[in-house]
Motif scaffolding. Structure first.
Motif, PDB file in Angstrom:
ATOM      1  N   ASN A 171       4.347   5.638   3.169  1.00  0.00           N
ATOM      2  CA  ASN A 171       3.627   6.897   3.037  1.00  0.00           C
ATOM      3  C   ASN A 171       4.576   7.923   2.424  1.00  0.00           C
ATOM      4  N   LEU A 172       4.216   8.412   1.246  1.00  0.00           N
ATOM      5  CA  LEU A 172       5.051   9.387   0.546  1.00  0.00           C
ATOM      6  C   LEU A 172       4.589  10.795   0.909  1.00  0.00           C
ATOM      7  N   VAL A 173       5.541  11.630   1.278  1.00  0.00           N
ATOM      8  CA  VAL A 173       5.221  12.970   1.761  1.00  0.00           C
ATOM      9  C   VAL A 173       5.600  14.046   0.762  1.00  0.00           C
ATOM     10  N   LYS A 174       6.771  13.925   0.184  1.00  0.00           N
ATOM     11  CA  LYS A 174       7.285  14.995  -0.668  1.00  0.00           C
ATOM     12  C   LYS A 174       6.759  14.885  -2.087  1.00  0.00           C
ATOM     13  N   GLY A 175       6.116  15.949  -2.574  1.00  0.00           N
ATOM     14  CA  GLY A 175       5.648  15.987  -3.953  1.00  0.00           C
ATOM     15  C   GLY A 175       6.808  16.193  -4.909  1.00  0.00           C
ATOM     16  N   GLU A 176       6.740  15.531  -6.071  1.00  0.00           N
ATOM     17  CA  GLU A 176       7.844  15.618  -7.031  1.00  0.00           C
ATOM     18  C   GLU A 176       7.392  16.088  -8.411  1.00  0.00           C
TER      19      GLU A 176
ATOM     20  N   SER B 111       0.854  -1.187   0.000  1.00  0.00           N
ATOM     21  CA  SER B 111       0.000   0.000   0.000  1.00  0.00           C
ATOM     22  C   SER B 111       0.890   1.238   0.000  1.00  0.00           C
ATOM     23  N   LEU B 112       0.563   2.167  -0.880  1.00  0.00           N
ATOM     24  CA  LEU B 112       1.276   3.433  -0.977  1.00  0.00           C
ATOM     25  C   LEU B 112       0.275   4.559  -0.741  1.00  0.00           C
ATOM     26  N   SER B 113       0.504   5.357   0.279  1.00  0.00           N
ATOM     27  CA  SER B 113      -0.372   6.491   0.548  1.00  0.00           C
ATOM     28  C   SER B 113       0.411   7.779   0.371  1.00  0.00           C
ATOM     29  N   GLY B 114      -0.300   8.871   0.202  1.00  0.00           N
ATOM     30  CA  GLY B 114       0.362  10.160   0.043  1.00  0.00           C
ATOM     31  C   GLY B 114      -0.443  11.074  -0.852  1.00  0.00           C
ATOM     32  N   LYS B 115      -0.159  12.353  -0.756  1.00  0.00           N
ATOM     33  CA  LYS B 115      -0.917  13.344  -1.512  1.00  0.00           C
ATOM     34  C   LYS B 115      -0.590  13.254  -3.000  1.00  0.00           C
ATOM     35  N   ALA B 116      -1.365  13.966  -3.798  1.00  0.00           N
ATOM     36  CA  ALA B 116      -1.160  13.982  -5.245  1.00  0.00           C
ATOM     37  C   ALA B 116       0.236  14.508  -5.579  1.00  0.00           C
TER      38      ALA B 116
END
Length: 446
Positions: free
Chosen positions: A429-434, A258-263
């Motif tokens: 959980n991915l935090v930094k947008g790229e 599972s990978l969560s995080g903002k767009a």
């Protein structure tokens, strides 16, 4: 209506959306009595036909009711089982004056409220609670002096579980960091954290001053293993979280991710790139997402055939595929591989509903926008996994588009909470947008 355990057991009145959320909900109220307003059965009739999960839930609930009742009458209450309460069907009741003065329209929600008021007045010595996943209905109920609660059974108690897949550890023992660099891993017993702090497939960034190392709790060899950056089909990780994500996505021993995080954090792009890199290991790559029509309108209102109707909903997935294709020129073997797989339907981008009934053996299955799935839908998908199948769920619990799910009750959060610590499961959980500085700024400030 005769009731059980007067003055002791509670009475729960259930809204339609609770039954459509969990068709087994009747068994989750312990020894308390349950009332289904007859208007709820009328509403269920509208959902029985169709191939979506909500239609399946409606049919299953009706079957459960039929099996429970047998030859019994609901007016006398039907036992729900050992140490359970009884099930009643409440017929329509007149609107009390307070409702006539408050609501101009005769709606199913208001009829449910009228029945709840009626039951509350009859059983003054018992606690009567309306259970609904509709926030507005709960607010109306409380405005009328009624107790109202959300359906809590499958809610995640600690939402922070979604942020625990990766941990940054400052001032870590430099001697251990050196050992990991020198040997690539250290025995699990030499790592200064217990099983609770360091469950299976936990990822860490260990730091001491300017020195740092990325590591993974390897449950298959009982070691803490160093992780190095690895690219996938032209996509290179840009931060530690993306490095950890690719590690989980490329690890054949981890069957569920599972990978969560903002767009903009790269969840779906990384999953698709990892699937393409491992295309020889799987017969098919499926990339799907649930369709949540705008304003809760059915797809039928859109013009065109089925493909034209669902096309707009699938565009974000095709955009991710285009990003990968643009990494290569059209004559490259990678570009041609993608084109060939699309033609042979070995790479399919489709609405999730179209997957129903398909075999999931030898498949790399990516489910996008998983925050819009119920816990039961997620369970249904996973339990269809056959031999050599890997399933990846991606989503953002802050961007839920369905009215009866929230940050704690959606399928992505539920999955991550229940599977945390299992050997075959990993979460990041991915935090930094790229995407870009502008996209990151807008995500944080707007």
């Amino acid at each position: 209506m005769t009731a059980k355990k007067k003055g002791v057991a509670k009475i729960f009145v259930l809204d339609t959306n609770v039954l459509l959320h969990d068709h087994n909900c009747l068994y989750n109220f312990q020894d308390n009595d349950v009332i289904i307003p007859i208007v709820v059965l009328e509403e269920l009739d509208k959902f029985k036909k169709g191939s979506d999960q909500i239609n399946y839930q409606a049919r299953e609930f009706v079957r459960i009711m039929d099996k429970l009742a047998g030859e019994k009458l609901f007016t006398d209450g039907v036992p729900l089982g050992p140490d359970k309460g009884r099930l009643f069907i409440a017929t329509g009741k007149p609107y009390p004056k307070v409702m006539e003065e408050s609501f101009a329209e005769d709606t199913p929600d208001h009829r449910i409220l009228a029945i709840t008021i009626h039951v509350t007045e009859i059983f003054k010595d018992r606690t009567v609670v309306l259970i609904s996943k509709d926030i507005n209905l709960r607010m109306k109920a409380k405005s009328l002096g009624l107790k109202a609660e959300d359906y809590e059974t499958d809610k995640v108690k600690d939402i922070e579980v979604l942020h625990k897949g990766v941990e940054n550890v400052e001032n870590f023992d430099p001697a251990i960091i050196k050992r990991i660099y020198d040997h690539g891993s250290i025995p699990r017993n030499d790592f200064p954290m217990d099983k609770k702090q360091c469950p299976s497939n936990q990822y860490f960034v260990l730091k001491n001053g300017a020195t740092s190392v990325l590591v993974w709790s390897d449950p298959f060899n009982n070691v803490i293993r160093r992780i190095e950056k690895e690219n996938a089909f032209g996509i290179e990780p840009r931060n530690a979280e993306q490095t950890f994500s690719l590690h989980a996505l490329l690890n054949p021993d981890i069957k569920l991710v599972s990978l969560s995080g903002k767009a903009g954090t790269g969840k779906t792009l990384l999953a698709l790139a990892a699937a393409l890199k491992q295309h020889n290991m799987y017969k098919q790559i499926l990339l799907a997402r649930p369709i949540v029509p705008l304003s809760n309108r059915d797809l039928g209102f859109l013009p065109g055939d089925v493909k034209e109707k669902v096309g707009p909903y699938m565009l974000p997935l095709f955009d991710n595929l285009a990003v990968i294709k643009n990494k290569f020129n059209q004559q490259s073997k990678e570009y041609q591989l993608i084109e060939d797989k699309l033609k042979r339907e070995e790479l399919i981008i489709t609405p999730l509903a179209f997957i129903r009934g398909r075999s999931l053996s030898d498949v790399y299955f990516i489910v996008d926008e998983a925050q819009n799935l119920t816990p039961h839908e997620v369970k249904t998908i996973i339990t269809r996994a056959g031999e050599n199948t890997k399933i990846v769920f991606t989503g953002d619990i802050h961007q839920i588009d369905t009215p009866y799910l929230d940050m704690q009750s959606n399928g992505l959060a539920y999955l991550t909470d229940k599977m945390n610590g299992q050997d075959v499961f990993a979460h990041v959980n991915l935090v930094k947008g790229e995407r870009s500085y502008l996209a990151e700024l807008a995500s944080n400030l707007l």
